[in-house]
Design a protein around this motif. Sequence first.
Motif, PDB file in Angstrom:
ATOM      1  N   PHE A  89     -10.003   7.780   1.993  1.00 50.99           N
ATOM      2  CA  PHE A  89      -8.578   7.623   1.718  1.00 50.99           C
ATOM      3  C   PHE A  89      -8.406   7.228   0.252  1.00 50.99           C
ATOM      4  CE2 PHE A  89      -7.512   6.144   6.335  1.00 50.99           C
ATOM      5  CZ  PHE A  89      -7.725   7.449   6.782  1.00 50.99           C
ATOM      6  N   VAL A 104       0.875  -1.181   0.000  1.00 49.25           N
ATOM      7  CA  VAL A 104       0.000   0.000   0.000  1.00 49.25           C
ATOM      8  C   VAL A 104       0.913   1.232   0.000  1.00 49.25           C
ATOM      9  CG1 VAL A 104      -1.711   1.289   1.340  1.00 49.25           C
ATOM     10  CG2 VAL A 104      -1.793  -1.197   1.280  1.00 49.25           C
ATOM     11  N   GLY A 105       0.553   2.249  -0.725  1.00 52.05           N
ATOM     12  CA  GLY A 105       1.393   3.458  -0.725  1.00 52.05           C
ATOM     13  C   GLY A 105       0.610   4.663  -1.180  1.00 52.05           C
ATOM     14  N   SER A 106       1.279   5.815  -1.120  1.00 50.50           N
ATOM     15  CA  SER A 106       0.699   7.104  -1.533  1.00 50.50           C
ATOM     16  C   SER A 106      -0.693   7.306  -0.944  1.00 50.50           C
ATOM     17  CB  SER A 106       0.663   7.227  -3.055  1.00 50.50           C
ATOM     18  OG  SER A 106       1.950   7.100  -3.581  1.00 50.50           O
ATOM     19  N   VAL A 107      -0.791   7.156   0.373  1.00 54.46           N
ATOM     20  CA  VAL A 107      -2.106   7.280   1.029  1.00 54.46           C
ATOM     21  C   VAL A 107      -2.401   8.762   1.237  1.00 54.46           C
ATOM     22  CG1 VAL A 107      -3.516   6.570   2.990  1.00 54.46           C
ATOM     23  CG2 VAL A 107      -1.613   5.121   2.238  1.00 54.46           C
ATOM     24  N   LYS A 108      -3.519   9.198   0.727  1.00 55.96           N
ATOM     25  CA  LYS A 108      -3.929  10.596   0.891  1.00 55.96           C
ATOM     26  C   LYS A 108      -5.328  10.622   1.480  1.00 55.96           C
ATOM     27  CE  LYS A 108      -1.384  12.362  -3.026  1.00 55.96           C
ATOM     28  NZ  LYS A 108      -1.492  12.605  -4.435  1.00 55.96           N
ATOM     29  N   ALA A 109      -5.571  11.592   2.331  1.00 54.43           N
ATOM     30  CA  ALA A 109      -6.911  11.739   2.892  1.00 54.43           C
ATOM     31  C   ALA A 109      -7.623  12.853   2.134  1.00 54.43           C
ATOM     32  CB  ALA A 109      -6.809  12.090   4.366  1.00 54.43           C
TER      33      ALA A 109
END
Lengths: 88, 400
Positions: free
Chosen positions: B46, B36-41
Amino acid sequence: MKNPREALGDAWGVPKDVSLDLPHMTVSGNKELYIENYKALLSYDSGSIVVGSRKLGIAVTGKNLEIKSIRRDDILITGEILHIEYKI
Amino acid sequence: MFNKFFKFLKGYVIIRVTGSDAERFINICVRRGIDVGSVKAADGAFILRVSISDLRTLRPIVRKTGVKIHITDRRGAFMMKRLYGKRYAFFAGALFMIIFFAVTAQFIWVVEIDGVYESSEAQIIEILEQNGIKPGSLKSSLPPISEIKNQLINKTGTVAWAWVYIEGACARVEVYEKRLKPETVDKSQPCDIVAACDGFVQRIDIRNGERVVENETAVSAGDVLISGTVPVFKEGYEERYMQVHAEGDIEAVTYHEKTTEQSLYHESRVKTGREKAYYSLEIFGKLFNLFFKEEPDFENADVSDERHELTLPFFGYSGLCLNERRYSEVDVVREPITEEAAALIAQERLEEEIAKELFKNPRLQDRELEWEKINDDTIRVRLKMTFLEDIGTETTINKE
């Protein structure tokens, strides 16, 4: 009084993050925070991230916070970090 | 960098996770080894990146955490293949271009020579051509560069060092010329010192030879000032002369006068903002104009040229270049100036002209600037300058 693990670790010269299973953090200015030995992501929005470790909670507040990478043992937070707080 | 590349090769999807247990969803994903990567809220949800291969493994986690996921984008080589997989002509064209550039990059198409000032450029080109440094020659068939360097040095005689840099389809020849020794005066050659121009001799310091002109004497151009023919006899004996290389310093007052005409208007060029660009394509050293007519309908224009070379990774300069000639329209604004200002402009020009006529060690003694109006637009400016300079010049003695 010292925790026996801590005392033993100190006697052998073992770093605290290893002997006490504490998170190890690397901060690059106010742009990047790299946390090793964390346990779980507790809460997240673009203004704050709370990461839990064995004994501590680490609350990061800032602007446009992003989790660049998240793996079993480490998490990389980027954005404009304004505040890092320990929650015991 | 490599990590990103491999992720691209494997392919990934951007998913939007909504629900109250979204953090738990991420934690479980991480614990199960899902990348999992580049997690943005964003807006209570998400947005994160998951590899395509892990997409199926998300289903039980979704069920367990009660979140909802929505695929917003698919990226990577997998998607590229899906999008462009059937565009055979596109791939054939791309393949053809790669092969084309790979083949053409094996040849030299442009030869650039830098650093030639005194040497004969034609001779250098000839030596280079003899060694295969010319448009169209195969790079692999070139002799060692050190051999070309030796030939350039030995055959020209004026080159101190040279090297050929092969940069893609361009061969750049860098030449360093020898510094030639200053000409030395042959003092065994008998000569007179004569006046190079008219003047008023103030002083002559003789180091060798016989004085002909006294101090404070007016002389004309060509008059002998110091003679190289020296008498070597005593009074009453037979006249005998020896010839020497006359030497000495002559200090003479000289007068220089120049006249020019100067406009009483100063012209300045102001850009109007209108521009027109004409392009020409340079393919392997040959120039092809992309426009039939290269004349903008501007009354006055400034011109600038620019080269845009196509440089490819691994191959370097591809031999293709786009030349741009840009015409910028200008308004020529004529502003009236005073006669004094016009005279000063002319003076600068006249001084440059006079400076070209001066001899050795000139020292300015006097300057006189005068002007007269010819008509409403023009003045005639006359500059008279007086110098103290060495007007002596060596002239070989005719031995007869």
